[in-house]
Enzyme design. Structure first.
Site, short mmCIF file in Angstrom:
data_model
loop_
_atom_site.label_atom_id
_atom_site.label_comp_id
_atom_site.label_asym_id
_atom_site.label_seq_id
_atom_site.Cartn_x
_atom_site.Cartn_y
_atom_site.Cartn_z
N HIS A 61 0.74 -1.29 0.06
CA HIS A 61 0.04 0.08 0.01
C HIS A 61 0.90 1.27 -0.10
O HIS A 61 1.71 1.25 0.56
CB HIS A 61 -0.81 0.08 1.31
CG HIS A 61 -2.07 -0.99 1.29
ND1 HIS A 61 -3.06 -0.79 0.84
CD2 HIS A 61 -2.00 -2.30 1.84
CE1 HIS A 61 -3.99 -1.88 0.92
NE2 HIS A 61 -3.36 -2.75 1.66
N PRO A 62 0.52 2.28 -0.90
CA PRO A 62 1.06 3.55 -0.46
C PRO A 62 0.55 3.93 1.04
O PRO A 62 -0.48 3.69 1.26
CB PRO A 62 0.49 4.63 -1.69
CG PRO A 62 -0.80 3.87 -2.01
CD PRO A 62 -0.59 2.60 -1.70
N PHE A 114 0.50 2.53 8.37
CA PHE A 114 -0.92 2.47 9.04
C PHE A 114 -2.01 2.14 7.89
O PHE A 114 -2.13 2.68 6.72
CB PHE A 114 -1.36 3.94 9.42
CG PHE A 114 -2.97 4.11 9.70
CD1 PHE A 114 -3.36 3.31 11.08
CD2 PHE A 114 -3.81 4.88 8.99
CE1 PHE A 114 -4.60 3.60 11.43
CE2 PHE A 114 -4.96 5.14 9.50
CZ PHE A 114 -5.43 4.53 10.66
N ILE A 116 -5.90 1.03 6.92
CA ILE A 116 -7.26 1.33 7.24
C ILE A 116 -8.07 1.30 5.76
O ILE A 116 -7.35 1.54 4.78
CB ILE A 116 -7.51 2.54 7.91
CG1 ILE A 116 -8.88 2.81 8.22
CG2 ILE A 116 -7.17 3.70 6.87
CD1 ILE A 116 -8.96 4.10 9.16
N ALA A 118 -10.23 2.70 3.56
CA ALA A 118 -10.35 3.95 3.09
C ALA A 118 -11.82 4.15 2.69
O ALA A 118 -12.35 5.08 2.69
CB ALA A 118 -9.51 4.55 2.42
#
Length: 320
Positions: A61-62, A114, A116, A118
């Site tokens: 992920h970025p 992190f 999540i 989104a």
């Protein structure tokens, strides 16, 4: 029969970002429905791959609020940016700077970015979640991040199945309505019949939070209450506990099979007990028992009841 979805390893990599996950999903294929593929995906993600696979997926992920790097999995990372686009469409430069600062603090503490889901979240909501989760212990936060990754994976699987369904042979349309994948209003729908299980309905694993690692070799017992009334805090119920199954945790802290792979779990009160005294002889707890109830409406659900253990404390929760 329902139509079978043949999906390539690179497609699963776009959904998750873990090569081990992608290989195991190919091995578990083909899938007759989105629901059956998600059941397998959850089992693979939470019960078969190891922590290294989780970290590989996180790293794909970025960072929240940033564009992907040129060396990243372009399809996977581009999908991440698209999922975040609504949340950051009108975010101010100062807000992005605050987010970047907290992202840096988070990565320094936990060793990964992190994670999540989104979709549908605002910038403010994600920043608040980041700040709240920063207070967690690393082993707890790792579990939370893995669950968020699974949410992302499931959303991407739904999109993947929608795309694949568009090219399925027209002969599939002659199959029984209740047994085929349908697309209604742009959303995937599956039969409301009970899903086929890919793992027993009750599972557990043990994490040693004092070492920040899985706890291997912990003896585990699963019991069910037999009696005319349910067990209670007052200890006035008539009945006793009956053994369902026993096992021990493996190198990843996951127990072996504690019960048969039944479709409908019998409603009642269950208890999982852990021989923590043998695992940690100098600890405070000679054993730990966790009792929980399964209602009639929950008999098709999965109950994952992990134990997070240290010599002088333990916590638990209902996982996926």
């Amino acid at each position: 029969m329902a139509m079978a979805m043949e999906i390539r390893e690179e497609d699963w990599m776009v959904c998750c970002g873990s090569s081990d996950f992608a290989k195991l999903m190919v091995k578990a294929s083909p899938f007759n429905s989105l629901e059956s593929s998600i059941e397998s995906a959850r089992d693979i993600w939470f019960n078969q791959v190891n922590i290294a696979a989780w970290l590989e997926a996180f790293a794909a992920h970025p960072q929240i609020g940033k564009s992907p790097s040129p060396s990243s999995n372009s399809d996977f990372a581009s999908r991440s940016v698209t999922e975040q686009s609504t949340a950051f469409a009108s975010t101010s430069a100062s807000a992005l700077e605050e987010l970047a600062e907290w992202n840096a603090l988070y990565r320094e503490k936990f060793g990964f970015i992190f994670i999540i889901c989104a979709s549908g979240r605002t910038h403010a909501e994600m920043l608040a979640e980041l700040k709240g989760r920063y207070a967690n212990r690393p082993i707890v936060e790792l579990e939370i991040a893995a669950k968020e990754q699974m949410k992302i994976t499931e959303l991407r699987m739904a999109k993947l199945f929608s795309e694949k369904a568009k090219v399925v042979s027209q002969t599939e349309s002659t199959k029984p309505q209740e047994d085929r994948l349908r697309i209604i209003g742009g959303h995937l729908n599956v039969a409301e019949a009970a899903p086929k299980r890919s793992r027993p309905p009750i599972t557990t694993h043990v994490l040693d939070v004092s070492r920040g690692a899985p706890a291997a070799g912990v003896e585990v017992h699963l019991e069910v209450w037999n009696g005319t009334t349910s067990p209670s805090f007052a200890h006035g119920a008539r009945g006793d506990w009956s053994m369902v199954g026993t096992s021990a945790t493996d190198k990843d802290g996951r127990s072996g099979q504690l019960m048969d792979l039944v479709e409908a779990l019998k409603p009642g009160t269950y208890r999982i007990s852990f021989n923590t005294g043998k695992y940690c002889p100098g600890g405070f707890f000679p054993y730990v028992s966790i009792a929980f109830e399964v209602t009639e409406s929950q008999k098709w659900e999965h109950f994952h009841v992990p134990l997070l253990l240290s010599p002088f404390s333990f916590t638990t929760y209902r996982g996926s």
